[in-house]
Motif scaffolding. Structure first.
Motif, PDB file in Angstrom:
ATOM      1  N   UNK A  38       0.475  -1.257   0.679  1.00  0.00           N
ATOM      2  CA  UNK A  38       0.011   0.102  -0.456  1.00  0.00           C
ATOM      3  C   UNK A  38       1.600   1.550  -0.340  1.00  0.00           C
ATOM      4  N   UNK A  39       0.327   2.717   0.430  1.00  0.00           N
ATOM      5  CA  UNK A  39       0.869   3.897  -0.183  1.00  0.00           C
ATOM      6  C   UNK A  39       1.942   3.526   1.317  1.00  0.00           C
ATOM      7  N   UNK A  40       1.830   2.576   2.182  1.00  0.00           N
ATOM      8  CA  UNK A  40       2.761   3.365   3.686  1.00  0.00           C
ATOM      9  C   UNK A  40       3.110   2.011   3.946  1.00  0.00           C
ATOM     10  N   UNK A  41       3.042   0.552   3.461  1.00  0.00           N
ATOM     11  CA  UNK A  41       2.932  -0.807   3.978  1.00  0.00           C
ATOM     12  C   UNK A  41       3.351  -1.740   2.943  1.00  0.00           C
ATOM     13  N   UNK A  42       4.017  -2.325   3.246  1.00  0.00           N
ATOM     14  CA  UNK A  42       4.393  -3.952   2.037  1.00  0.00           C
ATOM     15  C   UNK A  42       5.186  -5.134   3.154  1.00  0.00           C
ATOM     16  N   UNK A  43       4.231  -6.528   2.909  1.00  0.00           N
ATOM     17  CA  UNK A  43       3.744  -7.435   3.088  1.00  0.00           C
ATOM     18  C   UNK A  43       2.955  -8.899   1.773  1.00  0.00           C
ATOM     19  N   UNK A  44       2.923  -9.464   2.826  1.00  0.00           N
ATOM     20  CA  UNK A  44       2.533 -10.815   1.414  1.00  0.00           C
ATOM     21  C   UNK A  44       0.657 -11.027   2.121  1.00  0.00           C
ATOM     22  N   UNK A  45       0.125 -11.831   1.153  1.00  0.00           N
ATOM     23  CA  UNK A  45      -1.134 -12.582   1.828  1.00  0.00           C
ATOM     24  C   UNK A  45      -1.177 -13.951   1.663  1.00  0.00           C
ATOM     25  N   UNK A  46      -1.336 -14.588   2.970  1.00  0.00           N
ATOM     26  CA  UNK A  46      -0.790 -16.532   2.479  1.00  0.00           C
ATOM     27  C   UNK A  46      -1.932 -16.924   3.072  1.00  0.00           C
ATOM     28  N   UNK A  47      -2.040 -17.984   2.039  1.00  0.00           N
ATOM     29  CA  UNK A  47      -2.814 -19.316   2.146  1.00  0.00           C
ATOM     30  C   UNK A  47      -2.820 -20.566   2.264  1.00  0.00           C
ATOM     31  N   UNK A  48      -2.836 -20.932   3.876  1.00  0.00           N
ATOM     32  CA  UNK A  48      -2.422 -22.412   3.922  1.00  0.00           C
ATOM     33  C   UNK A  48      -3.111 -23.426   4.563  1.00  0.00           C
ATOM     34  N   UNK A  49      -2.995 -24.388   3.323  1.00  0.00           N
ATOM     35  CA  UNK A  49      -4.158 -25.587   3.826  1.00  0.00           C
ATOM     36  C   UNK A  49      -3.011 -25.791   5.162  1.00  0.00           C
ATOM     37  N   UNK A  50      -4.030 -26.465   6.510  1.00  0.00           N
ATOM     38  CA  UNK A  50      -3.451 -27.701   7.297  1.00  0.00           C
ATOM     39  C   UNK A  50      -4.105 -28.589   7.662  1.00  0.00           C
ATOM     40  N   UNK A  51      -3.525 -29.462   8.240  1.00  0.00           N
ATOM     41  CA  UNK A  51      -4.002 -31.006   8.507  1.00  0.00           C
ATOM     42  C   UNK A  51      -2.864 -30.974   9.918  1.00  0.00           C
ATOM     43  N   UNK A  52      -4.212 -30.910  11.158  1.00  0.00           N
ATOM     44  CA  UNK A  52      -3.954 -31.004  12.488  1.00  0.00           C
ATOM     45  C   UNK A  52      -4.694 -32.660  13.044  1.00  0.00           C
ATOM     46  N   UNK A  53      -4.845 -32.640  14.158  1.00  0.00           N
ATOM     47  CA  UNK A  53      -4.945 -34.198  14.963  1.00  0.00           C
ATOM     48  C   UNK A  53      -6.326 -33.822  15.598  1.00  0.00           C
ATOM     49  N   UNK A  54      -6.991 -34.397  15.096  1.00  0.00           N
ATOM     50  CA  UNK A  54      -8.358 -34.932  16.014  1.00  0.00           C
ATOM     51  C   UNK A  54      -9.319 -34.099  16.970  1.00  0.00           C
ATOM     52  N   UNK A  55      -8.270 -34.299  17.740  1.00  0.00           N
ATOM     53  CA  UNK A  55      -8.524 -34.170  19.026  1.00  0.00           C
ATOM     54  C   UNK A  55      -9.000 -33.173  19.826  1.00  0.00           C
ATOM     55  N   UNK A  56      -8.975 -32.569  20.729  1.00  0.00           N
ATOM     56  CA  UNK A  56      -9.578 -31.978  21.415  1.00  0.00           C
ATOM     57  C   UNK A  56      -8.508 -30.321  21.491  1.00  0.00           C
ATOM     58  N   UNK A  57      -7.106 -30.616  21.818  1.00  0.00           N
ATOM     59  CA  UNK A  57      -6.065 -29.469  21.520  1.00  0.00           C
ATOM     60  C   UNK A  57      -6.088 -29.673  20.708  1.00  0.00           C
ATOM     61  N   UNK A  58      -5.689 -29.943  19.247  1.00  0.00           N
ATOM     62  CA  UNK A  58      -5.807 -29.089  17.837  1.00  0.00           C
ATOM     63  C   UNK A  58      -6.442 -28.758  17.667  1.00  0.00           C
ATOM     64  N   UNK A  59      -8.259 -28.945  17.687  1.00  0.00           N
ATOM     65  CA  UNK A  59      -9.436 -27.712  17.472  1.00  0.00           C
ATOM     66  C   UNK A  59      -8.919 -26.633  18.200  1.00  0.00           C
ATOM     67  N   UNK A  60      -8.400 -27.149  19.932  1.00  0.00           N
ATOM     68  CA  UNK A  60      -8.632 -25.610  20.710  1.00  0.00           C
ATOM     69  C   UNK A  60      -7.831 -24.308  19.716  1.00  0.00           C
TER      70      UNK A  60
END
Length: 104
Positions: A38-60
């Motif tokens: 933008x006029x004042x900032x530079x950066x990046x937009x990210x899209x990530x596909x993740x796989x985590x465990x199905x347990x409560x800790x992973x969902x949290x």
């Protein structure tokens, strides 16, 4: 002269460290980054596909990802949102969109 890892690699590293600290098994299935400015900032937009465990800790962990502190050298995580999830028998697949801003 090498500049160090790009923003995409830093986001992946920060997510891996955060998941490990929470005891969450996580793997990045696919990741992409698009530079933006933008006029004042530079950066990046990210899209990530993740796989985590199905347990409560992973969902949290996924549920708290938008508020998590994800430190990265030379970058600020301006936004991190889980935009979609798919719950399987043993795992959860999630699409994460993030916005990083260069700080250095």
């Amino acid at each position: 002269m090498a500049r160090g890892p790009d923003a995409g690699a830093l986001v992946e590293r920060a997510l891996n460290l955060s998941a490990a600290a929470a005891g969450v098994p996580m793997r990045i299935v696919e990741a992409s980054a698009t530079r933006w400015a933008s006029a004042t900032f530079a950066g990046a937009r990210h899209v990530l596909d993740l796989e985590v465990g199905g347990d409560r800790a992973s969902r949290a962990w996924l549920g708290a990802l938008g508020e998590a502190e994800l430190p990265m050298r030379g970058q600020l995580m301006a936004d991190c949102t889980v935009v979609a999830t798919r719950v399987g028998e043993r795992s959860v697949c999630a699409r994460v969109e993030a916005l990083t801003v260069e700080t250095a």
